[in-house]
Every structure is written in structure tokens, then in C-alpha cells.
Write an enzyme that holds these catalytic residues in place. Structure first.
Site, PDB file in Angstrom:
ATOM      1  N   HIS A 236       0.788  -1.065  -0.143  1.00  0.00           N
ATOM      2  CA  HIS A 236      -0.042  -0.092  -0.156  1.00  0.00           C
ATOM      3  C   HIS A 236       0.943   1.178   0.073  1.00  0.00           C
ATOM      4  CE1 HIS A 236      -2.919   2.842   1.304  1.00  0.00           C
ATOM      5  NE2 HIS A 236      -3.881   2.044   1.204  1.00  0.00           N
ATOM      6  N   ARG A 256      -6.718  10.363   0.271  1.00  0.00           N
ATOM      7  CA  ARG A 256      -6.830  10.851  -1.051  1.00  0.00           C
ATOM      8  C   ARG A 256      -8.098  11.075  -1.764  1.00  0.00           C
ATOM      9  NH1 ARG A 256      -3.413   6.632  -3.117  1.00  0.00           N
ATOM     10  NH2 ARG A 256      -3.288   5.295  -0.982  1.00  0.00           N
TER      11      ARG A 256
END
Ligand SMILES: Cc1cc2nc3c(=O)[nH]c(=O)nc-3n(C[C@H](O)[C@H](O)[C@H](O)COP(=O)(O)OP(=O)(O)OC[C@H]3O[C@@H](n4cnc5c(N)ncnc54)[C@H](O)[C@@H]3O)c2cc1C
Length: 603
Positions: A236, A256
Site C-alpha cells: 500500500h 486521497r
């Protein structure tokens, strides 16, 4: 015979995360008697840590969404190495599974007109993740537990399964030990569902908790099942990097999704510098368009921070390697900047990302509404695992099923965020349904007492050794080895060295000695975990060595491009008759014309 407690169930589920609980509920609803075993207390499984949400094409926020778009996104994200039928079932069935969770009492954030709210995530064309703040996993597990507990399922908590038994070519049960007292438990079962989660603890930097040592992968492998896609480990892009004690803890993609941007130490938004051709048409031309996308403007395209995880992680590694990283070896993730755009930014961040706010405040003394976070890649998710039949989730060993992170096929070379929680619901239910049917159709198998004796003898062997070789030192060395040599960027020389060093570590593991007695003995538990960690590590390194190309989460510095000849090839790992690991290529099933058309239309 060795002293043990004995239990009998039609269906034994190993693992009490989302997949295990959903499977147990389904099997019980089919009329089977069900036992669930888990290493820790109920509610502590990995699923509880899930933050961002559950991917399902409910089309509550954007009516253009549908199962076809979700299917196409999942296939593209997995670089078309996915098992297409699993991707189809997953996309078609996840909306129903989410609504069912809601009917069982799960709370979700809401749209103004009261429907389940959905958020943006990497690789998903439209806002698709049903969520409750950044604590979706907690809500999911709470709901499944509440629902499951009333069905009369037997729970065996703090019990670790160490061996699966087979009889007459099918699964027959399992042996475990209870972590508190160190006593053996023998489980007789007509069908077994593996739902043991991932392998993150094979690496030094990981978002995974202590439980994820590849147990289910190894139990299946030892029982003769095939594993596939083991080279595809998801790193990740955003884990915490500072302070050292919290390195690897996840920073959700939801940051995000809410407008957070990635910058290097020069303040440059480097994600705009490298957009893969496969995604060029779907990516914003400039920061302004990217911002509008995160705020729900349907005419805008996604910012490059929301490209797939494999790509974002590699861009971060590039920035750090080329000297543009942050002070502690990561890059900057900035959500505080949205103050320039929203007058309610501080309140908005705290409401949409409460866990992230507290995580940074408490662990790093940083206020994310004021300053950027420092982040870097962390080992997060295992795409590879037990090969299963797409409809039933049965492995290549009759009666042995697998669902959730331990199973493979759905995600191909890379998983999209949010597609795990939906995977657990869709395929957990299917595994439970089919395991119950298998149990009903097949009589109770008999476990050979000699197999039980041998499994118990092996588990107790470390107590009999007077040795300087300690389990923790081997575990640490293995994690360092995998991190440094089989991590995000791989080369042939490093992987060959890793495979040799793994063999040496296996030699050391065979000499491990344990002091003390069987009660509350974590040194013994760690010694037993080593076999699992070594097996999955060998499978990962061997498959990664064999795949001479870069695709999805697997990146070879010596073969940086995709190899057309491998576009339909998956690697199968199996234990050979001589006990050695065997690897062979296999072809991914052809996508039927109607589904290929859907992919094309949604490109
Ligand atoms: C921090 C974090 C955030 C995430 N956020 C998201 C997200 O927003 N959306 C999303 O889709 N995915 C997310 N993921 C991924 C997702 O949470 C996991 O992939 C998923 O929860 C795995 O579920 P599972 O049911 O397969 O296994 P788990 O939930 O991992 O449960 C495994 C179970 O197996 C048991 N077990 C293991 N070995 C044994 C053994 N030998 N004997 C007995 N029991 C055993 C464990 O005790 C546990 O009960 C996140 C992951 C992390 C770490």
C-alpha cells in the site's frame, strides 16, 4: 493418545474476520452445525482494522455506476489476470451483500436523501465505497458478530489451528492448540472453510497485525491444495513512516479520496509526472480537475493520487530513491491544503477521517488539519492464495473451501481498495453455502489417530530441544530478508539469494528450542508460526523469480516492462510428492465475448 479436547461440526470455519463470519452465517442458515476457530478474541480479526469502505456498485452517488463498470475496473486493476467469473460474481453480488448488512443493522454515512453514502477510491471510476467515516471494518464485524451469535454457532476463541487432516482424498478436520493453556483441540468436520486472512508478517514493514503469518495458505498447501498468484503482494502506498515504532501503520486511501495530495520534498506534486497509458484517458489533466473530481463533479476525472496502489507505491519509491523524499524516508501526504478550497476544512477532515486525525495526533504528535503527513509504502494485502472454484470457493482438495484474503483469483495482479470487504461478503457467503451443501452430501470422514499423534508430536518438538536457536531471531531475520530482497522492487540476483537464505532459515527453524511450559508461551507460538512464514515466503520468492516481467504489484528492475507472452499466465504452487515446492505455469481462463465487450465499453 495425546491429551486433547474433541469437537465435531458439519462445517468448521477457521478465522473470524469478515469472510469467516459471513461463511459461518451462511452455513448455519443452510442448516449445518458450525464451529468457528480464531487465534484471538472475537472482534479482533484484521477486518476490524479496515478503514475506507466496502466497494459495491450501488450507484447512490453517481447513477452512471453499475456492476459492469465495477467488473471492468476490477479487471483493469488486476491487469486482466483475474479469474473473470469471480470478478463478475463479485461485481454483481456485492450491492446485495451490502444492503443485507444494512438490514442486519450496520450503520453507514448517508447521502442527503438518506441512502448509503459512497466515496472515491483508487481505480474505481465512480464513488463506490460504502463507508462509515474511516471505521467501516469495525461496523462490518460488529454487525456480522451480532447476527452470527444468535444463530447458535460455536466459537472457539484463542485457538490456533496447526494442521488439517485429510482422509480418503478429502478434508476431515483439524488440530489446534488453545493459546492460553497450550492444550490440543481436535476438530472433526465434514467440510472446512479457511478464512485466515493474509501474510503481512512475512515482511518487516506492514500494516498487518501479529496474526497474519500465512497460516491458512500453509495449511492448504500442506494438505495438498494449489496456491496461485503468490508473486502478487500488495504494498500500500501510504503507511506511516515516523516515529519508528509505528512504521507501517496504514494511512487510508480515503485521505486521497477526500482530496489529499502527494508531494515530494521540493513541494512538487509528482504523481502528475507519470501516468500509465492504461489510465491516461481517465486521469485529470491538472490539479484543478482532480480537485473537482474529489468533490463530486461528474464531468471531472480522477487525480493521479487515485491511480492504482501498485503504481502510486512505485512512484513514491522512485521519489525517495532519487533523493526527493521526506526527512524520514517517505513523501508528504497533504490533506490540510484543502483549507484553500473549503471554509469548513478542519471540521470536514475530522468528520470524514476521524481515525486518521487521532492516529497522527496520538502516535506522531501531528495535526493533519494543519500540516502534511509523512508516508511511505507498507506491506498490506496478499493477492495470492488458495486456488478456488469461482462458484463454490472449493479448493483443489475436496471439502476444503477458502474465502477472503486467503483465497486467490478475484484480484489478479493488483487489488483495488474496497474490493476486499466486498470480497469477504460475496465469497464468504458462497463458501459457507457450498461448504454446508458439501457437508450434507458427504458422510463424516474418520481421522486416522496416527495423523493426530504425529501432528501433536511435531507441534511439541521445540520443547524437547536444548538449543540456542530462538524463534524471535529467526522471525526477525526472515522479515528483514523479505523486505530487502523480495519487496517492491525485485531483481533476479536478490531473489536467488533470498531463496538460498530462506533454506538456511528453515534449517535454523528446525533447531529452534523453546523454554518454559505450554501455558501462555508466546515463544512456542512464534516457533510454530515459523513454518507458515517460511512456506509463504518461499512461495512468494519462487513465483517472483519465475515471473520475468513487471505486472501489477510485481515489479522486476531487470524486466521493467510487461511481457506479452505472460499476459494470460498465472503461476501455480503445489507441494510435490517429495515434499519440495513445485511451480508451474497455467493459463487464465479466456474472458467470454459479452464480458470482454463490457470491459471495452468501460475502458
Ligand atoms: C489497516 C487496514 C485497513 C484496511 N482497509 C480496507 C478497506 O477500507 N477496504 C477493504 O476492502 N479492505 C481493507 N483492508 C483489507 C481488509 O481489511 C482485509 O483484507 C480483510 O479484512 C481480510 O479479511 P478476512 O476475513 O479474509 O481475514 P481477517 O479479517 O484477516 O481474519 C482472519 C481470521 O483468521 C484467524 N486465523 C488466522 N490464522 C489462524 C489459525 N492458524 N488458526 C485459527 N484462526 C486463525 C484470525 O484469528 C482471524 O480471526 C484493510 C486492511 C488493513 C490492515
Amino acid at each position: 493418545m495425546v491429551d486433547h479436547q474433541s469437537h465435531s461440526h458439519d462445517v468448521l470455519v477457521i478465522g473470524a474476520g469478515g469472510a469467516g463470519l459471513r461463511a459461518a452465517i451462511a452455513a448455519s442458515a443452510e442448516g449445518a452445525t458450525v464451529g468457528v476457530v480464531c487465534k484471538s478474541l472475537l472482534g479482533k480479526a484484521h477486518t476490524v482494522m479496515a478503514e475506507g469502505g466496502i466497494a459495491a456498485a450501488l450507484a447512490n452517488v453517481d447513477e452512471r455506476d453499475g456492476w459492469q463498470v465495477h467488473f471492468a475496473d476490477t479487471m483493469r486493476g488486476g491487469q486482466y489476470l483475474n479469474e473473470w467469473r469471480m470478478a463478475e460474481l463479485h461485481a454483481r453480488e456485492s450491492p446485495e451483500r451490502v444492503r443485507e448488512l444494512e438490514a442486519w443493522g450496520a450503520l453507514f454515512d448517508r447521502t442527503p436523501d438518506g441512502r448509503i453514502l459512497q466515496r472515491n477510491f483508487g481505480g474505481h471510476a465512480y464513488p463506490r465505497l460504502a463507508h462509515v467515516g474511516d471505521r467501516t471494518g469495525l461496523e462490518m464485524i460488529r454487525t456480522l458478530q451480532d447476527h452470527g451469535i444468535h444463530r447458535g454457532i460455536d466459537f472457539h476463541m484463542e485457538v490456533t489451528v496447526v494442521t488439517l487432516f485429510t482422509a480418503d482424498g478429502r478434508v476431515a478436520g483439524a488440530l489446534g492448540y488453545d493459546r492460553e493453556r497450550g492444550r490440543f483441540r481436535l476438530f472433526r468436520a465434514r467440510a472446512v472453510v479457511l478464512a485466515t486472512g493474509g501474510i503481512g508478517r512475512a515482511f518487516r514493514i506492514t500494516s498487518n497485525s501479529w496474526e497474519y503469518t500465512g497460516d491458512g495458505h500453509t495449511l492448504a498447501y500442506d494438505a495438498g491444495a494449489e496456491l496461485i498468484d503468490m508473486e502478487f503482494v500488495q504494498f500500500h502506498p501510504t503507511g506511516m513512516v515516523w516515529p519508528p515504532s509505528v512504521r507501517g501503520i496504514l494511512v487510508t486511501e480515503g485521505v486521497r479520496g477526500e482530496g489529499g495530495i502527494l508531494k515530494n520534498k521540493e513541494g512538487r506534486r509528482f504523481m502528475f509526472d507519470d501516468i500509465p497509458p492504461l489510465y491516461r484517458d481517465q486521469t485529470a489533466d491538472d490539479p484543478e480537475e482532480g480537485w473537482r473530481y474529489t468533490q463530486g463533479d461528474k464531468t471531472a476525472r480522477r487525480p493521479p493520487e487515485l491511480l492504482t496502489r501498485d503504481h502510486v507505491a512505485r512512484c513514491i519509491v522512485r521519489e525517495v530513491r532519487e533523493g526527493r523524499g521526506s526527512p524520514h524516508g517517505g513523501v508528504f501526504l497533504d490533506i490540510a491544503w484543502i483549507k484553500e478550497k473549503r471554509s469548513d476544512a478542519e471540521e470536514h477532515i475530522k468528520r470524514k477521517l476521524p481515525s486518521m486525525y487521532h492516529q497522527f495526533k496520538e502516535l506522531a504528535e501531528i495535526d493533519i488539519t494543519e500540516v502534511p503527513m509523512e508516508v511511505g509504502p507498507t506491506t498490506h494485502y496478499m493477492m495470492g492464495g488458495v486456488r478456488v472454484d469461482p462458484e463454490s470457493q472449493m479448493s483443489t482438495v475436496p471439502g476444503l473451501f477458502a474465502a477472503g484474503e486467503v483465497a486467490a483469483g478475484l484480484h489478479g495482479a493488483n487489488r483495488l481498495g474496497g474490493n476486499s470487504l466486498s470480497d469477504l461478503l460475496v465469497f464468504g457467503k458462497r463458501a459457507g453455502d457450498f461448504a454446508a451443501r458439501f457437508a450434507r452430501a458427504n458422510g463424516a470422514p474418520a481421522i486416522d489417530p496416527a495423523q493426530v499423534e504425529e501432528a501433536a508430536r511435531l507441534a511439541l518438538a521445540p520443547f524437547g530441544r536444548d538449543s540456542d536457536e530462538g524463534a524471535y531471531a529467526i522471525q526477525r531475520d526472515l522479515q528483514g530478508l523479505m523486505q530487502d530482497k523480495v519487496g517492491i522492487v525485485r531483481t533476479e540476483a536478490e531473489m536467488r539469494a533470498a531463496i538460498e537464505e530462506l533454506a538456511a532459515l528453515r534449517g535454523r527453524a528446525a533447531r529452534v528450542g523453546v523454554t518454559g511450559h505450554r501455558e501462555y508461551n508466546p515463544g512456542w507460538h512464534t516457533a510454530l508460526d515459523l513454518h507458515n512464514l517460511l512456506t509463504v515466503s518461499e512461495a512468494i520468492a519462487s513465483a517472483a523469480l519465475e515471473r520475468r516481467e513487471s505486472r501489477g504489484a510485481h515489479f522486476r528492475e531487470d524486466y521493467p516492462a510487461k511481457e506479452a507472452g505472460l499476459a494470460r499466465t498465472r503461476l501455480v504452487v503445489k507441494r510435490g510428492d517429495d515434499g519440495r515446492m513445485e511451480l508451474r505455469p497455467d493459463t487464465v481462463p479466456e474472458i467470454p465475448a459479452d464480458l470482454a465487450k463490457i470491459i471495452k465499453e468501460n475502458g
